[in-house]
Design an enzyme around this catalytic site. Sequence first.
Site, PDB file in Angstrom:
ATOM      1  CB  SER A 281      44.837  75.991 -33.363  1.00 25.13           C
ATOM      2  OG  SER A 281      44.523  76.657 -34.564  1.00 25.13           O
TER       3      SER A 281
ATOM      4  CE  LYS B 222      43.724  73.432 -36.892  1.00 21.17           C
ATOM      5  NZ  LYS B 222      43.866  74.829 -36.508  1.00 21.17           N
TER       6      LYS B 222
ATOM      7  CB  SER C  49      48.181  74.557 -36.246  1.00 21.44           C
ATOM      8  OG  SER C  49      47.005  74.930 -35.566  1.00 21.44           O
TER       9      SER C  49
END
Length: 433
Positions: A141, A144, A196
């Site tokens: 993640s 991101k 997240s």
Amino acid sequence: MKIRDLGVRAACLLGAALTVAALTVAPAIAVPAPNTDSGSSTTTTPPFTTPNTEDCAQRTQPPAPIDTSEVPLPGEPTPTALPVPSPPIGGQRLGECGVVLPDGAPPLPADISATAWLVADLDTGRVLAAKDPHGRYRPASTIKVALAIVALRSLDLDEVVIGTQADAAVEGTRVGIGPGGHYTNRQLLQALIMASGNDAAHAIATQLGGDKAAVAKMNDVAKTLRAMDTRAATPSGLDGPGMTTSAYDLSVLFREAMTIPLFAELLRTEQVDFPGHPADPRIPGDTDRPGYPIANDNQLLYNYEGAIGGKTGFTDDARQTFVAAAERDGHRLVVTLLKADVRPIRPWEQAARLLDYGFALDPDARIGKLPETGGAAVQPSVPLASPPPRADGTQAATEQQPHHGARVATLIGAPVLVVVLLLLGRRIARRGR
């Protein structure tokens, strides 16, 4: 059995139970094995060893996957490895695969399980120390950050987006977007950066033209920044064919994101209110979902003095990944971790040790440089992380780790209670004679 014996036995049993309960909820404390000439040890689990990267095994691509998440869809090609730039981007020493330290640097802190990591000055771009800096690993993640750069520079933050079933059904961590819910892009970015949310990533990618279009824009950002080890395969960081980054590139992406004031603001926000969504008409008797608070999942933010904020990540193939920044005495450092583990300490604790190490180095120490290309100059005065204000305008106290106070109180109180009960048992015994 005498009353006195009953009192003593009851006190001992209760004290033992309380101590066991305290140790059950308390964090594990490492106890070294006895030092014996025979070499025997009472350790029941293998000792932790920091991964060795001297063989440059990840120079061209990440370790082999452990599942089928990176198998291309039928008809889709298998991505080839990205070219390895020569000379290494950032300086010759950053082409090394093991631990890279400036001359005269002190020994590294213990208990760093990250296979690759890097510490750099967020403002000047000086790389202070690293391990396998251009080795290729999966970002999870932390990718991101690249999606946030694209979204913050292209979407209207006040535009209202309607949640869909496709958002709600996305795999992995979700913040709770529901079909028919109304969300501004600002709220979606809060969910993306703070919590997240993969559902938030899906909703944002949809506005960017869909997953493929969003991924292409993320990869364009990486190329512009000369993050040449990076290739996104999904907007959320879920593993996909060809997904890769490096400790160096993750620092580059994070540094670029920090040029966007709202990114820096969301990164250090501890808690915000998130909208609910209406009842699902397909479910008989379903009711409306009210709004609820969402919290920042970065523990460094709550537990490290001077923390600016960061981004966490995890998949089965990537393992633990992390990027964060902190400020001390006017200096701001960024730290990245790839393919880490929760042993022997959590990733945010490993990041804290590496930050301490970086802050303690000579101000002129360097082993390389982050690229100068990209957006505007990095903001030099991003405020430090602080709890959100209360409703009355006063500042809330910094949040502590859950149950920490209870653990301490129980560990201290259990022995004290044993003594009290023993004295009480003696008094009862005397009265019973």
